[in-house]
Structure formats: C-alpha cells, structure tokens
Design a protein around this motif. Structure first.
Motif, short mmCIF file in Angstrom:
data_model
loop_
_atom_site.label_atom_id
_atom_site.label_comp_id
_atom_site.label_asym_id
_atom_site.label_seq_id
_atom_site.Cartn_x
_atom_site.Cartn_y
_atom_site.Cartn_z
N ASP A 45 -51.41 81.75 82.39
CA ASP A 45 -49.99 81.39 82.31
C ASP A 45 -49.72 80.05 82.98
O ASP A 45 -48.90 79.25 82.51
CB ASP A 45 -49.13 82.48 82.95
CG ASP A 45 -48.99 83.70 82.06
OD1 ASP A 45 -49.22 83.58 80.85
OD2 ASP A 45 -48.68 84.79 82.60
N ALA A 85 -50.91 77.33 80.57
CA ALA A 85 -50.07 77.27 79.36
C ALA A 85 -48.70 76.66 79.66
O ALA A 85 -48.11 76.00 78.79
CB ALA A 85 -49.90 78.67 78.78
N ASP A 88 -53.35 74.98 74.68
CA ASP A 88 -53.63 75.83 73.52
C ASP A 88 -54.73 76.83 73.82
O ASP A 88 -54.66 78.01 73.42
CB ASP A 88 -54.04 74.96 72.32
CG ASP A 88 -52.84 74.33 71.63
OD1 ASP A 88 -51.71 74.52 72.11
OD2 ASP A 88 -53.04 73.63 70.61
N VAL A 111 -53.27 79.65 75.94
CA VAL A 111 -52.45 80.57 75.15
C VAL A 111 -53.33 81.46 74.28
O VAL A 111 -53.12 82.68 74.18
CB VAL A 111 -51.45 79.79 74.28
CG1 VAL A 111 -50.74 80.72 73.29
CG2 VAL A 111 -50.43 79.08 75.15
N ARG A 118 -55.02 84.00 76.37
CA ARG A 118 -54.08 84.99 76.88
C ARG A 118 -53.72 86.01 75.82
O ARG A 118 -53.60 87.21 76.10
CB ARG A 118 -52.80 84.30 77.38
CG ARG A 118 -51.98 85.23 78.24
CD ARG A 118 -50.58 84.77 78.49
NE ARG A 118 -49.93 85.56 79.52
CZ ARG A 118 -49.58 86.83 79.38
NH1 ARG A 118 -49.82 87.48 78.25
NH2 ARG A 118 -49.00 87.48 80.39
N VAL A 119 -53.52 85.55 74.58
CA VAL A 119 -53.20 86.47 73.48
C VAL A 119 -54.34 87.46 73.28
O VAL A 119 -54.11 88.67 73.12
CB VAL A 119 -52.92 85.67 72.19
CG1 VAL A 119 -52.90 86.60 70.98
CG2 VAL A 119 -51.60 84.93 72.30
N ASP A 166 -44.85 88.93 69.23
CA ASP A 166 -44.98 87.95 70.32
C ASP A 166 -46.31 87.21 70.23
O ASP A 166 -46.37 86.00 70.47
CB ASP A 166 -44.87 88.66 71.68
CG ASP A 166 -43.47 89.19 71.93
OD1 ASP A 166 -42.52 88.70 71.29
OD2 ASP A 166 -43.34 90.12 72.75
N ARG A 167 -47.36 87.95 69.87
CA ARG A 167 -48.66 87.29 69.73
C ARG A 167 -48.65 86.31 68.56
O ARG A 167 -49.18 85.20 68.65
CB ARG A 167 -49.77 88.33 69.54
CG ARG A 167 -50.21 89.00 70.84
CD ARG A 167 -51.27 90.04 70.59
NE ARG A 167 -50.69 91.31 70.16
CZ ARG A 167 -51.38 92.31 69.63
NH1 ARG A 167 -52.69 92.17 69.42
NH2 ARG A 167 -50.79 93.44 69.28
N ALA A 186 -46.85 83.18 69.54
CA ALA A 186 -47.65 82.33 70.42
C ALA A 186 -48.74 81.59 69.66
O ALA A 186 -49.08 80.44 69.98
CB ALA A 186 -48.26 83.18 71.53
#
Length: 215
Positions: A112, A115, A126, A129, A132-133, A144-145, A148
């Motif tokens: 986080d 990002a 990128d 993110v 994280r996804v 939400d995924r 992102a």
C-alpha cells in the motif's frame, strides 16, 4: 621610417598596452570566475557521482546483510531498519512484501505504501498494485480487484500482460468462462506477453475446455 613616425608608433603601442591592462584589471575577474566555475563544476560533478555510487553500494550492502538474517522476522526487521527514501524505499517495501506467508498484514501494508506514493515511477506503483490484488485474493471484492487492475492493463503500461492475465482469472471467478477463454487466447498471441505467461494462458484455456489454437 622617420624618427617622429617611430615615436608616434611607440606612443600608440604604449597607449594600447595601457588600455589592454586597464581592461584586464577591470574585467579580468570575469575570466577568472569562469575558470573557477568550470573547474569547480567538474569537481562537484565527480564528487556527486562518487557520493551516489557510495550511497548505492551502502544501500546494497545493508540489504544483503539484512537478507542474511536467520529467520523471516529478523529479515523483516533488518530490512525495515535500512535507511532509504524514494526508489530505494519502494524497493525495500516490495522486498518486505515478498514473504506474505509469515506476515500477510505487513506485506499488504508495505505494498500500500508503494502504491500510494505518487512520486515514484509508475512501474513501481503498478507492480505494488498488481501484487496486492494477487495477495488479497478473495478477501478483496471482484469489482475492487477489477477496478485496481484496469488502469494497469492499459496500453503502454509496464505490466499490462500480467494485469490482463489477472483480469481473465477474475472472469473465471465470476463464472464467465467464455470471456476468460477469449481474453486468454488474446494473450497467447500478445507479443508483449512473456513466453511463460503465454504458456500459462494456453494451459488454462485447455483446462477450461477451450481451443488454445484460436487467436
């Protein structure tokens, strides 16, 4: 040449020399200053390069020393203690997120940070993110995924093929197998996609009952 002419020439030369010396005394400092600036600038440039090399080496040595810690907790603590800012801080946070099995919350928090840092190059953000996804998985809503990943899948983004792959997996998760197969088929002929990714796409297509030969 007559004596008067010689005398006049000597006087003229003397006047020219006097004027030249007067001009030098008045403006000579400009030339000296330019020389000092050129020499000083070159010296500063070399010093700056040497300082950057030394800082980069010190950072690398500190990271390597941290990675030699005996257990994951000790490695995380050692990495977190390495002084860094900017790109180096991003690298540290990405490394802190590389072992989510032992500290999932810490890994998510580290990603986080990367990002959210708009001062960093887009490649770092990128990647954070994307990871994280993947790490959040089902704990993060499909919508939400997808939200992102969509910007990362745009043309010209450094991790576009990986984002497209993850978007295809989200279609599978949502039950839209046909759309997932179509997206994966496009990846099998995408020249920007690494060979390993194209092979994975073929395997998933076959597993879903699709035809990997279609493009």
């Amino acid at each position: 040449m007559s004596t008067p002419d010689s005398f006049i020439n000597e006087v003229t030369d003397e006047v020219r020399r006097d004027r030249l010396f007067a001009t030098f005394r008045k403006y000579g400092w400009i030339g000296i200053l330019l020389v000092v600036l050129v020499v000083g600038g070159a010296a500063f440039s070399e010093w700056n390069k040497a300082s950057k090399r030394a800082a980069a080496q010190a950072f690398g040595d500190a990271v390597l020393a941290a990675l030699e810690a005996p257990d994951p907790a000790a490695r995380r603590a050692a990495l977190a203690a390495v002084p860094a800012s900017g790109d180096r801080a991003a690298i540290l946070n990405l490394m802190l997120a590389s072992d989510p099995a032992t500290d999932r919350a810490g890994a998510l928090a580290a990603l986080d940070k990367v990002a959210a840092d708009t001062t960093l190059p887009v490649a770092y953000r990128d990647l954070a993110v994307l990871r994280r996804v993947v790490l959040a998985g089902a704990d993060m809503a499909v919508a939400d995924r997808r939200a992102a990943l969509d910007p990362i899948a745009a043309p010209g983004r450094p991790f576009r093929p990986l984002a497209l792959e993850q978007l295809a997996y989200l279609q599978i998760e949502a039950g839209d197998t046909a759309a997932a197969i179509t997206a994966l088929q496009a990846l099998t002929v995408d020249q920007e996609a690494p060979s390993g990714l194209r092979q994975r796409a073929v395997q998933v297509i076959v597993a879903l009952g699709g035809d990997a030969a279609q493009g």
